[in-house]
Design a protein around this motif. Structure first.
Motif, PDB file in Angstrom:
ATOM      1  N   SER A 266     -12.581  23.505 133.517  1.00 57.98           N
ATOM      2  CA  SER A 266     -11.558  22.472 133.466  1.00 57.98           C
ATOM      3  C   SER A 266     -10.409  22.867 134.386  1.00 57.98           C
ATOM      4  O   SER A 266      -9.674  23.809 134.103  1.00 57.98           O
ATOM      5  N   TYR A 267     -10.290  22.182 135.502  1.00 53.63           N
ATOM      6  CA  TYR A 267      -9.264  22.466 136.501  1.00 53.63           C
ATOM      7  C   TYR A 267      -9.267  23.940 136.904  1.00 53.63           C
ATOM      8  O   TYR A 267      -8.220  24.570 137.045  1.00 53.63           O
ATOM      9  N   CYS A 268     -10.473  24.472 137.067  1.00 47.20           N
ATOM     10  CA  CYS A 268     -10.627  25.880 137.455  1.00 47.20           C
ATOM     11  C   CYS A 268     -11.293  25.998 138.820  1.00 47.20           C
ATOM     12  O   CYS A 268     -10.831  26.751 139.678  1.00 47.20           O
ATOM     13  N   LEU A 269     -12.366  25.233 139.043  1.00 48.94           N
ATOM     14  CA  LEU A 269     -13.149  25.434 140.271  1.00 48.94           C
ATOM     15  C   LEU A 269     -12.329  25.193 141.538  1.00 48.94           C
ATOM     16  O   LEU A 269     -12.517  25.896 142.533  1.00 48.94           O
TER      17      LEU A 269
ATOM     18  N   ALA B 249     -20.030  21.298 132.052  1.00 48.12           N
ATOM     19  CA  ALA B 249     -19.078  20.185 131.995  1.00 48.12           C
ATOM     20  C   ALA B 249     -17.884  20.536 132.873  1.00 48.12           C
ATOM     21  O   ALA B 249     -17.310  21.619 132.744  1.00 48.12           O
ATOM     22  N   VAL B 250     -17.548  19.619 133.768  1.00 46.91           N
ATOM     23  CA  VAL B 250     -16.477  19.891 134.728  1.00 46.91           C
ATOM     24  C   VAL B 250     -15.471  18.743 134.742  1.00 46.91           C
ATOM     25  O   VAL B 250     -15.856  17.573 134.753  1.00 46.91           O
ATOM     26  N   VAL B 251     -14.201  19.095 134.717  1.00 45.84           N
ATOM     27  CA  VAL B 251     -13.158  18.120 135.069  1.00 45.84           C
ATOM     28  C   VAL B 251     -12.224  18.838 136.036  1.00 45.84           C
ATOM     29  O   VAL B 251     -11.890  20.004 135.831  1.00 45.84           O
ATOM     30  N   ASP B 252     -11.847  18.139 137.114  1.00 38.93           N
ATOM     31  CA  ASP B 252     -11.049  18.838 138.135  1.00 38.93           C
ATOM     32  C   ASP B 252     -10.475  17.821 139.123  1.00 38.93           C
ATOM     33  O   ASP B 252     -10.873  16.655 139.136  1.00 38.93           O
TER      34      ASP B 252
ATOM     35  N   CYS C 217     -10.045  29.491 130.905  1.00 41.17           N
ATOM     36  CA  CYS C 217      -9.617  28.732 129.709  1.00 41.17           C
ATOM     37  C   CYS C 217      -8.108  28.560 129.638  1.00 41.17           C
ATOM     38  O   CYS C 217      -7.610  27.770 128.837  1.00 41.17           O
ATOM     39  N   GLY C 218      -7.365  29.311 130.445  1.00 44.46           N
ATOM     40  CA  GLY C 218      -5.916  29.138 130.473  1.00 44.46           C
ATOM     41  C   GLY C 218      -5.296  29.357 129.107  1.00 44.46           C
ATOM     42  O   GLY C 218      -5.614  30.316 128.400  1.00 44.46           O
ATOM     43  N   THR C 219      -4.383  28.443 128.726  1.00 46.33           N
ATOM     44  CA  THR C 219      -3.623  28.612 127.489  1.00 46.33           C
ATOM     45  C   THR C 219      -4.391  28.128 126.245  1.00 46.33           C
ATOM     46  O   THR C 219      -3.835  28.116 125.152  1.00 46.33           O
TER      47      THR C 219
END
Ligand SMILES: C[S@@+](CC[C@H](N)C(=O)[O-])C[C@H]1O[C@@H](n2cnc3c(N)ncnc32)[C@H](O)[C@@H]1O
Length: 204
Positions: A116-119, A144-147, A51-53
């Motif tokens: 989200s920009y993790c995989l 749900a994926v965005v990358d 989840c980052g920030t």
């Protein structure tokens, strides 16, 4: 912690401080992914892996006002920022510091799991992590994926590799290999084709 996770931990110890000021310029599609999910889904429990920030956690809290949301990340420094950002939602947004490598749902599966920009930063092991997420998912749940997807430019792929990102079109393949059914997926081009990024909503 694996050597790869320890590298990421070190990387984000410093990048946490400049993350929000810089990433808006290249992590495209994050808000749109959550808007797309909110058009069709009504998840009760949501997990964001990496989840980052906490930008997405806030967007998720707004988009799903009745959902319980868990943000998991290996970086204490990123989670410190996320804690501040999600303070207004403390009653239903919780944060966990861990490397995601085994299921965490403990009998309370998630209806929506967001990457989200993790995989593309999990190398090796992104495909295994998707399989773990499927185990954490409710029977009618969605991922749900965005990358990042890929880049035709070897120098750019090398530069992203220095930043722990692998851009070889592996993300969609991992969703399919885990038996997920892609529903709304698209690949878009950034900065006149410097790279492509992928967004996908997939069901079990
Ligand atoms: C590029 S940031 C994305 C943050 C956020 N999802 C966003 O969209 O802004 C990737 C995050 O994933 C986390 N991460 C990478 N691999 C992880 C793993 N195996 N388990 C937990 N967190 C991980 C990193 O610490 C980092 O905070």
């Amino acid at each position: 912690m694996s050597a790869e996770a320890a590298n990421l931990h070190g990387y984000y110890r410093w990048h946490a401080h400049i993350y929000d000021a810089t990433r808006w310029a290249f992590l495209f599609g994050r808000s749109a992914l959550i808007r797309t999910a909110a058009e069709t889904l009504q998840p009760r429990r949501i997990l964001e892996v990496g989840c980052g920030t906490g930008k997405n956690l806030v967007d998720l809290a707004h988009a799903f006002p009745n959902a319980e949301i868990v943000g998991l990340d290996l970086s204490a420094e990123m989670l410190e920022k996320a804690a501040k950002k999600t303070a207004a939602f403390r009653s239903r947004v919780s944060l966990l510091q861990d490397v995601y490598s085994t299921p965490i749902s403990a009998g309370r599966p998630f209806d929506l799991i967001v990457f989200s920009y993790c995989l593309t930063m999990i190398n090796p092991g992104h495909a295994e992590v998707v399989r773990v997420a499927v185990e954490d998912l409710s029977l009618d749940g969605h991922i749900a994926v965005v990358d990042f997807s890929d880049s035709p430019h070897p120098w750019f792929r090398r530069w992203m590799g220095v930043n722990h990102v692998r851009m070889e079109g592996q993300v969609l393949a991992a969703l399919q290999a885990a038996g997920l059914k892609p529903q709304q997926c698209s690949i878009s081009s950034a900065y006149a084709g410097l790279w492509r990024w992928v967004t996908c909503l997939a069901s079990r």
